[in-house]
Design an enzyme around this catalytic site. Structure first.
Site, PDB file in Angstrom:
ATOM      1  CB  SER A 106      37.942  32.361  30.028  1.00  0.00           C
ATOM      2  OG  SER A 106      38.202  31.262  28.795  1.00  0.00           O
ATOM      3  CE1 TYR A 126      40.721  35.713  30.568  1.00  0.00           C
ATOM      4  CE2 TYR A 126      41.100  34.463  29.551  1.00  0.00           C
ATOM      5  CZ  TYR A 126      40.345  34.993  29.987  1.00  0.00           C
ATOM      6  OH  TYR A 126      38.700  35.006  29.474  1.00  0.00           O
TER       7      TYR A 126
END
Length: 319
Positions: free
Chosen positions: A185, A198
């Site tokens: 990401s 995350y």
């Protein structure tokens, strides 16, 4: 005005249109050549995809399968893996493709990973390409997220991939070849409020693979990272549910989201070009944020904090 003037006028007016058509034709042919060259990159290669059941994993598997790769498809649901493999085979020419090998893999159960690594290496005896596509998302304030959830996210996003890499690395080194590709990401480079765990896992795995890249280069092994904003998934909402969403949500998905097909094509090109790092986004905002984080950190942190206050204000008004 004579005939020669008319002809000269017609040529002058048509030339810009003709130039555009020719340029478009050249670009199209160039794209076809690149696509063909990219597909030859995976032909007869042993390619592992860690989460082939995800939207992106599906697209990568389809693209690599038609390109003649010897696929090892991993996923956490055996029945879904079998169904997907049957679909791939039914949609392809058996004379030009190979039946995929299936391995049930769940990084949230780390105790099973060493045994699964042995199973992976037994499929074809070697690996040429590894695509790490596994990811677990979580969104919550730091104070409301349990340490147990922190550990699960770190297992799936960090410890799982690095355990698998370490388990197969000696095989790659002994053959002095291979390509390891991490689909990560944008939050492997930027932090976003309410995604601390995350983002931490994505930062950790990004750092690991960047260090690994330098260490294995002498063995002819390439390590690439692809950082994307977010991947668009098929919309299963009704028209009423879509209409109820804020306009900003629709604009965000349209401007910042990346199609899985685009991502899969970019991954295939990266395997061909051996490019080290890719940033996938249709918006300038992520790149601008990266520059702001490096050059103007105080400004960046102030904007992030303001975003948290605005979110809190919206939630209070909705209550």
């Amino acid at each position: 005005m004579g005939i020669s003037d008319i002809l000269r006028l017609d040529v002058t007016s048509v030339w810009p249109v003709l130039s555009v058509v020719v340029a478009a034709g050249v670009f199209y042919l160039y794209s076809l050549i690149l696509r063909h060259l990219a597909k030859t990159t995976v032909r007869n290669k042993v390619v592992l995809i860690t989460d082939s059941l995800s939207t992106l994993g599906n697209e990568c598997a389809k693209l690599f399968h038609t390109g003649g790769a010897r696929l090892i498809l991993c996923g956490n649901n055996w029945e879904k893996l079998e169904t997907f493999a049957e679909h791939l085979m039914s949609e392809s020419d058996p004379a030009l493709t190979f039946p995929p090998k299936l391995v049930e893999l769940d990084f949230s159960n780390m105790e099973s990973v060493p045994e699964i690594i042995s199973e992976i290496l037994e499929c074809y005896g070697c690996l040429d390409v590894l695509v790490f596509n596994t990811s677990m998302k979580v969104k919550a304030p730091v104070h409301s997220l349990s340490l147990q959830m922190d550990r699960i996210v770190m297992d799936v996003n960090y410890f799982g991939p690095i355990t698998l890499v370490k388990g197969v690395l000696q095989s790659l080194i002994s053959r002095r070849m291979g390509h390891i590709l991490l689909v990560n990401s944008i939050q492997g480079k930027l932090t976003v409020p309410f995604r601390a765990t995350y983002a931490a896992s994505k930062h950790a795995v990004q750092a690991f693979f960047e260090c690994l890249r330098a260490e294995v280069q002498e063995y002819g092994i390439t390590v690439s990272t692809v950082n994307h904003t977010f991947i668009k998934t098929p919309d299963t909402n009704s028209k009423d549910e879509d209409a109820a969403k804020p306009m900003w949500t629709h604009l965000k998905v349209k401007s910042c989201g990346v199609n899985a097909e685009e991502m899969a094509t970019e991954i295939l090109k990266t395997l061909s070009s051996k490019k080290k790092e890719i940033l996938m986004s249709h918006s300038f905002i992520p790149k601008a944020a990266l520059y702001a984080r490096s050059l103007f950190p105080n400004l960046f942190f102030s904007i992030m904090a303001a975003g948290v206050r605005n979110t809190a204000a919206v939630e209070m008004s909705e209550d």
